[in-house]
Design an enzyme around this catalytic site. Structure first.
Site, PDB file in Angstrom:
ATOM      1  N   GLY A  17       0.785  -1.234   0.000  1.00  0.00           N
ATOM      2  CA  GLY A  17       0.000   0.000   0.000  1.00  0.00           C
ATOM      3  C   GLY A  17       0.816   1.284   0.000  1.00  0.00           C
ATOM      4  N   ASP A  67       8.798  -5.928  13.619  1.00  0.00           N
ATOM      5  CA  ASP A  67       7.493  -5.770  14.259  1.00  0.00           C
ATOM      6  C   ASP A  67       7.539  -4.451  15.027  1.00  0.00           C
ATOM      7  OD1 ASP A  67       5.240  -5.743  15.823  1.00  0.00           O
ATOM      8  OD2 ASP A  67       5.500  -7.781  16.605  1.00  0.00           O
ATOM      9  N   ASN A  94       4.796   4.348   9.121  1.00  0.00           N
ATOM     10  CA  ASN A  94       3.616   4.114   8.287  1.00  0.00           C
ATOM     11  C   ASN A  94       2.870   2.825   8.623  1.00  0.00           C
ATOM     12  OD1 ASN A  94       2.144   4.089   5.436  1.00  0.00           O
ATOM     13  ND2 ASN A  94       3.234   2.144   5.629  1.00  0.00           N
ATOM     14  N   TYR A 159      -9.401   2.551  16.014  1.00  0.00           N
ATOM     15  CA  TYR A 159      -8.575   3.113  14.938  1.00  0.00           C
ATOM     16  C   TYR A 159      -8.477   4.637  15.080  1.00  0.00           C
ATOM     17  CZ  TYR A 159      -6.792   3.901  10.214  1.00  0.00           C
ATOM     18  OH  TYR A 159      -6.021   4.282   9.140  1.00  0.00           O
ATOM     19  N   ILE A 194      -7.889   5.454   0.815  1.00  0.00           N
ATOM     20  CA  ILE A 194      -6.932   5.164  -0.259  1.00  0.00           C
ATOM     21  C   ILE A 194      -7.075   3.699  -0.663  1.00  0.00           C
ATOM     22  CG2 ILE A 194      -4.478   5.233  -0.909  1.00  0.00           C
ATOM     23  CD1 ILE A 194      -5.629   7.993  -0.053  1.00  0.00           C
ATOM     24  N   PRO A 197      -4.628  -2.625   0.301  1.00  0.00           N
ATOM     25  CA  PRO A 197      -5.147  -3.858   0.915  1.00  0.00           C
ATOM     26  C   PRO A 197      -5.867  -3.616   2.243  1.00  0.00           C
ATOM     27  CG  PRO A 197      -2.972  -4.239   0.004  1.00  0.00           C
ATOM     28  CD  PRO A 197      -3.232  -2.761  -0.127  1.00  0.00           C
TER      29      PRO A 197
HETATM   30  N1  LIG Z   1      -5.740   3.031   3.090  1.00  0.00           N
HETATM   31  C1  LIG Z   1      -6.362   4.041   3.686  1.00  0.00           C
HETATM   32  O1  LIG Z   1      -7.477   4.408   3.311  1.00  0.00           O
HETATM   33  C2  LIG Z   1      -5.707   4.783   4.817  1.00  0.00           C
HETATM   34  C3  LIG Z   1      -6.295   5.963   5.260  1.00  0.00           C
HETATM   35  C4  LIG Z   1      -5.714   6.672   6.308  1.00  0.00           C
HETATM   36  C5  LIG Z   1      -4.570   6.194   6.902  1.00  0.00           C
HETATM   37  N2  LIG Z   1      -4.012   5.030   6.477  1.00  0.00           N
HETATM   38  C6  LIG Z   1      -2.805   4.572   7.156  1.00  0.00           C
HETATM   39  O2  LIG Z   1      -1.769   4.400   6.217  1.00  0.00           O
HETATM   40  C7  LIG Z   1      -0.845   3.422   6.703  1.00  0.00           C
HETATM   41  C8  LIG Z   1      -0.595   2.394   5.623  1.00  0.00           C
HETATM   42  O3  LIG Z   1      -1.798   1.691   5.396  1.00  0.00           O
HETATM   43  P1  LIG Z   1      -2.187   1.013   3.992  1.00  0.00           P
HETATM   44  O4  LIG Z   1      -3.522   1.480   3.647  1.00  0.00           O
HETATM   45  O5  LIG Z   1      -1.076   1.164   3.024  1.00  0.00           O
HETATM   46  O6  LIG Z   1      -2.369  -0.504   4.488  1.00  0.00           O
HETATM   47  P2  LIG Z   1      -1.659  -1.868   4.106  1.00  0.00           P
HETATM   48  O7  LIG Z   1      -2.366  -2.901   4.871  1.00  0.00           O
HETATM   49  O8  LIG Z   1      -1.560  -1.992   2.622  1.00  0.00           O
HETATM   50  O9  LIG Z   1      -0.170  -1.672   4.674  1.00  0.00           O
HETATM   51  C9  LIG Z   1       0.122  -1.687   6.043  1.00  0.00           C
HETATM   52  C10 LIG Z   1       1.410  -2.453   6.239  1.00  0.00           C
HETATM   53  O10 LIG Z   1       1.746  -2.413   7.632  1.00  0.00           O
HETATM   54  C11 LIG Z   1       2.257  -3.687   7.970  1.00  0.00           C
HETATM   55  N3  LIG Z   1       2.150  -3.941   9.413  1.00  0.00           N
HETATM   56  C12 LIG Z   1       1.031  -4.203  10.145  1.00  0.00           C
HETATM   57  N4  LIG Z   1       1.352  -4.442  11.415  1.00  0.00           N
HETATM   58  C13 LIG Z   1       2.698  -4.319  11.507  1.00  0.00           C
HETATM   59  C14 LIG Z   1       3.626  -4.452  12.577  1.00  0.00           C
HETATM   60  N5  LIG Z   1       3.230  -4.774  13.820  1.00  0.00           N
HETATM   61  N6  LIG Z   1       4.943  -4.242  12.321  1.00  0.00           N
HETATM   62  C15 LIG Z   1       5.347  -3.926  11.052  1.00  0.00           C
HETATM   63  N7  LIG Z   1       4.528  -3.805  10.004  1.00  0.00           N
HETATM   64  C16 LIG Z   1       3.216  -4.000  10.238  1.00  0.00           C
HETATM   65  C17 LIG Z   1       1.403  -4.665   7.171  1.00  0.00           C
HETATM   66  O11 LIG Z   1       2.014  -5.946   7.072  1.00  0.00           O
HETATM   67  C18 LIG Z   1       1.278  -3.949   5.851  1.00  0.00           C
HETATM   68  O12 LIG Z   1       2.300  -4.305   4.937  1.00  0.00           O
HETATM   69  C19 LIG Z   1      -1.476   2.848   7.973  1.00  0.00           C
HETATM   70  O13 LIG Z   1      -0.907   3.481   9.105  1.00  0.00           O
HETATM   71  C20 LIG Z   1      -2.935   3.227   7.819  1.00  0.00           C
HETATM   72  O14 LIG Z   1      -3.599   3.295   9.068  1.00  0.00           O
HETATM   73  C21 LIG Z   1      -4.550   4.310   5.445  1.00  0.00           C
END
Ligand SMILES: NC(=O)c1ccc[n+]([C@@H]2O[C@H](COP(=O)([O-])OP(=O)(O)OC[C@H]3O[C@@H](n4cnc5c(N)ncnc54)[C@H](O)[C@@H]3O)[C@@H](O)[C@H]2O)c1
Length: 258
Positions: A17, A67, A94, A159, A194, A197
């Site tokens: 992501g 982690d 992130n 969240y 966004i 996954p």
């Molecule tokens: N997608 C959205 O709509 C959105 C909106 C606002 C904020 N965000 C934030 O953006 C960030 C990225 O999210 P995304 O949408 O790309 O999701 P994503 O699920 O595609 O990516 C998140 C990544 O974090 C990793 N992860 C989870 N727990 C972990 C841990 N304990 N240690 C290390 N890595 C870990 C996962 O394996 C994954 O690869 C997050 O903080 C999410 O809350 C996303």
């Protein structure tokens, strides 16, 4: 001109992501990028793909298992980055998880804690160890919050609480660094919905009508792309943002404008 040439960056949650897009953009803009995650196969693949995308003679990418809830893991990962690459200039906190979509009065303590552990404790540990690593040479820390770190939404209590915490942790770290004369900028980014996954996972959990609901919630009528957020993170990481600290960069297709 490469906007982060010669800088060393660590991007957590870099296997997927927004983190994947950010790691790729920083590397293409000249940074030595370490992406870290729990998903080793996807992380190794992302690093190899990014390395293959780099056309200039600066910039690189590699993967480390990490982690973010584990303080010893932070010490090991940042220790390896500093030892192998000479220091750390950019930290993108992130990594994150969704909130499970439960109403507050049905949320088990374990579900609350798990979300807070990754999304808030993980960022706290990153800021703590990031500051330690950047104290002398300076740097930029970018924390991924959310529109839900600024406004609430039903069924997102854990969240939203975690992301609201990230917002004020960021501002406090920024003014604490400034007050102590540490040359470290700390800012947050606040994505709207966004296409990643994480959002796919929520749609699978709560049904396809959620996608339509999300699209109607966004004034632009569509989800954003990971690169929309990566571009904002790149700006905050670069010297173009040298006067920007403690700020919140909203990138949300107009969600918060109403
Ligand atoms: N997608 C959205 O709509 C959105 C909106 C606002 C904020 N965000 C934030 O953006 C960030 C990225 O999210 P995304 O949408 O790309 O999701 P994503 O699920 O595609 O990516 C998140 C990544 O974090 C990793 N992860 C989870 N727990 C972990 C841990 N304990 N240690 C290390 N890595 C870990 C996962 O394996 C994954 O690869 C997050 O903080 C999410 O809350 C996303």
């Amino acid at each position: 001109m490469a906007r982060v040439a010669g800088k060393v960056a660590l991007v957590t949650g870099g296997a997927s992501g927004i983190g994947r897009a950010t790691a790729g953009l920083l590397a293409r803009e000249g940074a030595t990028v370490v992406l870290s995650d729990l998903q080793d196969e996807a992380g190794e693949r992302a690093a190899a793909e990014i390395a293959a995308e780099i056309t200039a003679d600066v910039g690189s990418a590699r993967y480390l298992h990490h982690d973010v809830t584990d303080e010893a893991a932070w010490e090991a990962v940042i220790g390896a980055v500093v030892e192998d690459h000479g220091g750390l200039d950019i930290l993108v906190n992130n990594a994150g998880v969704g909130g499970n979509g439960l109403p507050i009065d049905e949320m088990p303590m374990a579900v609350w804690r798990q979300c807070l552990a990754v999304n808030l404790d993980g960022v706290f540990l990153g800021v703590k160890h990031g500051i330690r690593a950047m104290k002398e040479r300076g740097g930029a820390i970018i924390n991924t919050s959310s529109i839900l770190g600024i406004v609430g939404l039903p069924l997102t209590a854990n969240y939203a609480a975690s992301k609201g915490g990230v917002r004020l942790l960021t501002k406090t770290a920024a003014i604490e660094c400034a007050a102590r004369g540490l040359p470290i900028r700390v800012n947050s980014v606040h994505p709207g919905f966004i296409d990643t996954p994480m959002v796919d996972g929520a749609i699978q959990l709560r049904g396809p009508e959620l996608k339509q609901q999300i699209e109607t919630l966004q004034p632009t009528g569509s989800l954003g792309e990971p690169m929309d957020i990566a571009e904002g993170i790149l700006y905050l990481a670069s010297d173009a943002a040298k006067f920007v600290t403690g700020s919140e960069l909203v990138i949300d297709g107009g969600y918060l404008a109403r």
